[in-house]
Write an enzyme that holds these catalytic residues in place. Structure first.
Site, mmCIF file in Angstrom:
data_model
loop_
_atom_site.group_PDB
_atom_site.id
_atom_site.type_symbol
_atom_site.label_atom_id
_atom_site.label_comp_id
_atom_site.label_asym_id
_atom_site.label_seq_id
_atom_site.Cartn_x
_atom_site.Cartn_y
_atom_site.Cartn_z
ATOM 1 N N HIS A 162 -2.636 7.485 7.209
ATOM 2 C CA HIS A 162 -1.600 8.351 6.604
ATOM 3 C C HIS A 162 -2.220 9.650 6.088
ATOM 4 C CE1 HIS A 162 2.125 6.112 6.654
ATOM 5 N NE2 HIS A 162 1.596 5.047 6.090
ATOM 6 N N HIS A 207 -4.835 1.505 7.668
ATOM 7 C CA HIS A 207 -3.453 1.998 7.834
ATOM 8 C C HIS A 207 -3.195 3.155 6.854
ATOM 9 C CE1 HIS A 207 1.068 1.122 8.179
ATOM 10 N NE2 HIS A 207 0.993 1.895 7.097
ATOM 11 N N GLU A 208 -3.607 2.956 5.588
ATOM 12 C CA GLU A 208 -3.347 4.000 4.567
ATOM 13 C C GLU A 208 -4.210 5.238 4.823
ATOM 14 O OE1 GLU A 208 -0.797 3.604 2.914
ATOM 15 O OE2 GLU A 208 -0.555 1.446 3.194
ATOM 16 N N GLY A 265 0.834 -1.190 0.000
ATOM 17 C CA GLY A 265 0.000 0.000 0.000
ATOM 18 C C GLY A 265 0.873 1.245 0.000
ATOM 19 N N CYS A 301 5.533 -0.420 7.659
ATOM 20 C CA CYS A 301 5.266 0.818 6.921
ATOM 21 C C CYS A 301 6.529 1.220 6.167
ATOM 22 C CB CYS A 301 4.856 1.921 7.902
ATOM 23 S SG CYS A 301 4.460 3.480 7.097
ATOM 24 N N LEU A 302 6.350 1.600 4.914
ATOM 25 C CA LEU A 302 7.508 2.010 4.106
ATOM 26 C C LEU A 302 8.121 3.302 4.659
ATOM 27 C CD1 LEU A 302 5.919 1.233 0.620
ATOM 28 C CD2 LEU A 302 7.580 -0.166 1.858
ATOM 29 N N GLN A 304 2.814 9.946 1.781
ATOM 30 C CA GLN A 304 4.145 9.319 1.947
ATOM 31 C C GLN A 304 5.143 9.766 0.873
ATOM 32 O OE1 GLN A 304 2.239 5.219 2.486
ATOM 33 N NE2 GLN A 304 4.103 5.013 3.670
HETATM 34 O O1 K1U Z 1 3.901 2.191 4.005
HETATM 35 C C1 K1U Z 1 2.778 1.736 3.848
HETATM 36 O O2 K1U Z 1 1.786 2.331 4.199
HETATM 37 C C2 K1U Z 1 2.646 0.393 3.155
HETATM 38 C C3 K1U Z 1 2.650 -0.772 4.117
HETATM 39 C C4 K1U Z 1 1.221 -1.258 4.232
HETATM 40 C C5 K1U Z 1 0.872 -2.230 5.326
HETATM 41 C C6 K1U Z 1 1.609 -3.366 5.578
HETATM 42 C C7 K1U Z 1 1.211 -4.261 6.555
HETATM 43 C C8 K1U Z 1 0.047 -4.021 7.267
HETATM 44 C C9 K1U Z 1 -0.672 -2.874 7.028
HETATM 45 C C10 K1U Z 1 -0.281 -1.986 6.042
HETATM 46 C C11 K1U Z 1 3.587 -1.820 3.528
HETATM 47 O O3 K1U Z 1 3.437 -2.204 2.413
HETATM 48 S S1 K1U Z 1 4.877 -2.367 4.510
HETATM 49 C C12 K1U Z 1 5.752 -3.522 3.483
HETATM 50 C C13 K1U Z 1 5.090 -4.850 3.385
HETATM 51 O O4 K1U Z 1 3.945 -5.023 3.749
HETATM 52 C C14 K1U Z 1 5.874 -5.991 2.884
HETATM 53 C C15 K1U Z 1 7.146 -5.801 2.406
HETATM 54 C C16 K1U Z 1 7.871 -6.902 1.944
HETATM 55 C C17 K1U Z 1 7.308 -8.155 1.962
HETATM 56 C C18 K1U Z 1 6.025 -8.333 2.454
HETATM 57 C C19 K1U Z 1 5.292 -7.253 2.918
HETATM 58 ZN ZN ZN Z 2 2.368 3.157 6.177
#
Ligand code: K1U
Ligand code: ZN
Length: 172
Positions: A140, A136-137, A46, A94-95, A51
Site C-alpha cells: 500500500h 500487503h501493507e 492491518g 483489503c479494506l 488507505q
Molecule cells: O486493508 C488492509 O490492508 C487490511 C487487510 C489486511 C490483510 C488481510 C488479510 C491478508 C493480508 C492482509 C484486512 O484487514 S482485510 C479484513 C480482514 O482481514 C478481516 C475482516 C473480518 C474478519 C476477519 C478478517
Molecule cells: Zn489492503
C-alpha cells in the site's frame, strides 16, 4: 482518537507512493492512534496511512485480537531487508477492496527494519500471517493493491465486482 474514512479502489489516492516520516512526533502519534481506531472500527487486521489518504510511510497492524484484547503493532518507515526464496500463499482481503478475497503468493519469511511508536529502531523476523500482512501493507505504501498481484482476468473480475457493489450501495 478519530475514525477516518477508508479510501476504496479505484480511488487514485491509493496509487500514491508514500514518503518517509522525517520524525516520529506528536502529529505522527495522533495519525497512528487514528489509524488504530479506524482499523479496529473496520474489523481489519492491518491499515496503511495511504488507505486514509495520508501519503506517509506508516502502518498499523493487529493480527492477534482475541477476546476483546488488542495487540497493536506500529511500523514507521518499514523496510524489508531480507526475504526468503520460499513462497507462501495466503487468502487476502483489503479494506480498500471490500468483499474480494483472493490467494496471493509472497515470500514466506521476511526480516524488516522500522521505527516504533517511540521513534526507536526495531528489527522483526516474521513468517505466517504476520509476514503476509506486513508485505500487503508495505505494498500500500508503494501504491500497490493485492489485486495487482492477480492475473489480468482475475483482477478485472475483481474490479467489476467492486464497481457492481459500489453501484448497489449507491442505488440502495
Ligand atoms: O486493508 C488492509 O490492508 C487490511 C487487510 C489486511 C490483510 C488481510 C488479510 C491478508 C493480508 C492482509 C484486512 O484487514 S482485510 C479484513 C480482514 O482481514 C478481516 C475482516 C473480518 C474478519 C476477519 C478478517
Ligand atoms: Zn489492503
Amino acid at each position: 482518537m478519530t475514525v477516518r474514512p477508508i479510501l476504496v479502489a479505484p480511488d487514485p489516492r491509493l496509487k500514491a507512493v508514500a514518503k518517509d516520516v522525517a520524525k516520529v512526533d506528536g502529529e505522527i502519534r495522533t495519525l497512528i492512534d487514528d489509524m488504530l481506531e479506524t482499523m479496529y472500527d473496520a474489523d481489519g487486521i492491518g491499515l496503511a496511512a495511504v488507505q486514509i489518504g495520508v501519503a506517509q510511510r506508516v502502518i498499523v497492524m493487529d493480527i492477534d485480537q482475541k477476546d476483546g484484547k488488542n495487540n497493536p503493532r506500529v511500523f514507521v518507515n518499514p523496510k524489508i531487508v531480507w526475504a526468503s526464496e520460499e513462497l507462501a500463499t495466503f487468502e487476502e482481503g483489503c479494506l480498500s477492496v471490500p468483499e474480494i478475497w483472493e490467494d496471493v503468493e509472497r515470500p514466506a519469511r521476511i526480516r524488516a527494519e522500522y521505527l516504533g511508536r517511540d521513534g526507536k529502531q526495531q528489527t522483526l523476523e516474521a513468517d505466517g500471517l504476520l509476514a503476509d500482512c506486513l508485505q500487503h501493507e508495505m505494498d500500500h505504501l508503494n501504491g500497490i493493491l493485492f489485486i495487482d498481484h492477480l492475473s489480468r482476468l482475475k483482477r478485472s473480475i475483481a474490479l467489476r465486482k467492486l464497481a457492481k457493489a459500489k453501484r448497489m450501495k449507491e442505488t440502495g
